[in-house]
Design an enzyme around this catalytic site. Structure first.
Site, PDB file in Angstrom:
ATOM      1  N   LEU A 251       0.851  -1.182   0.000  1.00  0.00           N
ATOM      2  CA  LEU A 251       0.000   0.000   0.000  1.00  0.00           C
ATOM      3  C   LEU A 251       0.889   1.235   0.000  1.00  0.00           C
ATOM      4  O   LEU A 251       1.352   1.699   1.041  1.00  0.00           O
ATOM      5  CB  LEU A 251      -0.931  -0.006   1.215  1.00  0.00           C
ATOM      6  CG  LEU A 251      -1.817  -1.251   1.382  1.00  0.00           C
ATOM      7  CD1 LEU A 251      -2.833  -1.029   2.493  1.00  0.00           C
ATOM      8  CD2 LEU A 251      -2.520  -1.617   0.075  1.00  0.00           C
ATOM      9  N   ASP A 252       1.116   1.765  -1.194  1.00  0.00           N
ATOM     10  CA  ASP A 252       2.052   2.869  -1.372  1.00  0.00           C
ATOM     11  C   ASP A 252       1.502   4.156  -0.764  1.00  0.00           C
ATOM     12  O   ASP A 252       0.339   4.519  -0.982  1.00  0.00           O
ATOM     13  CB  ASP A 252       2.306   3.071  -2.867  1.00  0.00           C
ATOM     14  CG  ASP A 252       3.185   4.261  -3.144  1.00  0.00           C
ATOM     15  OD1 ASP A 252       4.384   4.183  -2.828  1.00  0.00           O
ATOM     16  OD2 ASP A 252       2.669   5.272  -3.664  1.00  0.00           O
TER      17      ASP A 252
END
Length: 597
Positions: A251-252
């Site tokens: 999850l950037d």
């Protein structure tokens, strides 16, 4: 009282007490917190219809299960880090991994492999297509069949060239409501920024001028998760990735996704709840899938993404790179030991993702509070002497501060605060040996495997500091240097593979095995690992200086009735009253279990 996320104990109807009903129950609980005014039942069902159209395929995940072992090693790479003329880069990547790393790694993190407009992939134009310059979905599927596939979920922002943003500019649906907007009159003084560009970008629309929020750049426009219809689109994307074999989701920049003017807009309660929701949505469909949060923030805030073992399965150990580089520069592990003793053991079902190099630089925010500003400044100065660059960030209220050091990790290991020396390879391998032995899953950047140097030509071509550590290898040239056993690249590659191949056979190196810090002075960084069945102990002893170090074996408290061997060299230690003599940057993994797996 029933708490959020718990299944009601009084649900006894055998028809209703099914995986799908439990799935719906959890989703509704998350939605109540994120969207208080929503019809939670109807919207939850719409998400279920996307993720699990066949209710019979929904499975209740087991809690506190470790979906990893000591055999799990992830390689981080761009899809085009290796190039062969006339061949899709993703095919070249798979050829390299199959030829050289089949028995060494079992996971590959391919950095964003979608069409993009900037930031080497992190400004996504189309989430549902593979960048045709890399290959297509068949190449992604082929990699996923051979290795655990890790993919970025870049959902804080998308490209200003995306279809959604084009719709925003035209005032058409659905994109016109997909982006977060503010006004110059809003209080944005407390907003935490990783960049120095203006936060708000003026865009003319049919409804008049609007100011879109841009955390990272004006080409990366922030999405508006206050709109549940956007969330639904993101869930469709997640399902697509699952269908193509993605099993690890990164999850950037997830800490930035929920904005409230007047706050820091960082790691707000709604952000944490969205992470919990995404985990629920994924794990009922793919129970062994893993969520990893990428939150380049101070250590205490980063740890919060474990939640109550109901958010991230793993979090990036962002403080490790700057602390380890600092330790190697100074020949002192004082800060590294202090930090390590403060880190809580990860509960079963959670773990750390350990890395010391990536496509980004060496983040400095995670060192704040752990190193003094003077020490950070000295490290930045020395990295610049080794050819590195420094990226800045804006401070709330004005001013700037170093945000990250952009440098090849191999070049970062050129020397100490006294300057360059002859120990670069040994220092580099020592740093990786420390990472490989620590509690958690190791992730190794492809350019660390290859001992890649600073690419200043790429910086000149792109105008971006991060390009210094994003070299693209001609694959035929790479093969020739790897075949030359005397080359630096070959020595680094063989040294790393040897360490990994030893590591993956040791139960005491399980990501959740017991870990204790040892106190053998500041020149030797040492810790003890014990397997979960308590049958194997490993003393990881690392000389982090360019001087010989002598440690009395009696200081390590080895059990005299056991036989002890260094797993790396194979040397036996039978006289436990003698001394352990460590050459500069030598690493010893001392174990009592000779018949390891």
């Amino acid at each position: 009282m029933m708490t959020t996320g718990s299944f009601p104990e009084n649900m006894t109807d055998p028809v209703e007490h099914t995986a799908i009903s439990e799935y719906r129950f959890h989703i509704e609980n998350h939605l109540r917190i994120i969207y208080p005014d929503l019809d939670h039942t109807e919207f939850a069902q719409s998400l279920i219809d996307i993720m699990c159209p066949d209710a019979g395929e929904c499975r209740t995940p087991e809690t506190h299960q470790n979906h990893w072992t000591q055999r799990d090693i992830i390689m981080i790479t761009y899809g085009d880090s290796l190039l062969t003329e006339g061949q899709p880069p993703l095919e070249t990547l798979l050829n390299f991994a199959e030829t050289f790393l089949q028995d060494t790694i079992n996971g590959i993190h391919i950095l964003p492999f979608f069409p993009y407009s900037s930031d080497d992939g992190f400004s996504i134009i189309d989430y549902q297509q593979v960048n045709e310059k890399l290959g297509d979905w068949s190449h992604i599927n082929a990699i996923a069949k051979q290795f655990q596939l890790m993919s970025d979920l870049v959902i804080n922002h998308c490209s200003s060239q995306s279809r959604w943003f084009e719709q925003f500019k035209r005032g058409t649906s659905p994109g016109k409501d997909y982006f977060f907007c503010a006004t110059p009159e809003d209080d944005i003084s407390k907003v935490v920024r990783p960049r120095t560009n203006e936060l708000l970008q003026l865009i003319e629309t049919p409804e008049g001028p609007r100011y879109v929020w841009c955390t990272f750049s004006h080409d990366q426009v922030d999405l508006n998760f206050a709109n549940p219809e956007l969330l639904k689109e993101i869930v469709k994307i997640i399902k697509l990735y699952l269908d193509h074999g993605v099993r690890i989701f990164r999850l950037d920049a997830i800490a930035f996704i929920w904005k409230v003017p007047g706050t820091s807009c960082l790691s707000l309660p709604e952000t944490h709840e969205i992470v919990r929701l995404l985990r629920t949505l994924i794990q009922f469909v793919s129970p062994k899938a893993i969520i990893i949060t990428e939150t380049n923030i101070p250590n205490r805030e980063n740890l919060a993404y474990f939640g109550n073992s109901n958010e991230a399965h793993a979090i990036y150990n962002f403080s490790l790179p700057p602390l380890l580089v600092n330790a190697m520069l100074r020949g002192s592990c004082q800060h590294l030991k202090t930090w390590m003793m403060s880190m809580p053991p990860a509960l079963h079902g959670t773990t750390y993702l350990n890395f010391i190099a990536s496509h980004d630089g060496i983040g400095l925010r995670p060192a704040e509070g752990l190193m003094s500003e003077e020490e950070i400044g000295e490290m930045v100065s020395m990295m610049e002497q080794f050819g590195g660059l420094t990226s800045m960030r804006s401070l709330a209220g004005g001013g700037m501060r170093p945000y990250e050091i952009n440098i090849s990790l191999f070049e970062a290991m050129k020397g100490t605060l006294d300057g360059e020396d002859e120990w670069q390879i040994e220092r580099f391998l020592c740093a990786h040996a420390i990472m490989l032995a620590l509690e958690g899953i190791p992730a190794i950047y492809i350019h660390s495997f290859l001992g890649t140097r600073n690419d200043h030509t790429a910086v000149e071509q792109t105008g971006r500091s991060r390009s210094i550590n994003r070299h693209r290898w001609d694959y035929r040239h790479l093969l020739s240097v790897l075949e030359d056993e005397s080359s630096t690249h070959s020595r680094v590659f063989q040294g790393l593979c040897h360490l990994i191949n030893v590591r993956i056979r040791q139960p005491a190196f399980h990501p959740n095995a017991t870990q204790f810090t040892l106190h053998l002075g500041d020149s030797v960084f040492a810790f003890w690992r014990q397997s979960m069945n308590r049958q194997q102990s490993i003393f990881a002893i690392n000389n982090i200086t360019n001087k010989e170090q002598i440690i009395p074996l009696s200081d390590i408290n080895l059990i005299g009735t056991d036989s002890w061997v260094d797993l790396i060299s194979g040397e036996l230690y039978s006289d436990l009253h003698g001394d352990l003599v460590l050459n500069p940057y030598q690493v010893i993994w001392l174990t009592n279990l000779l018949d390891h797996d």
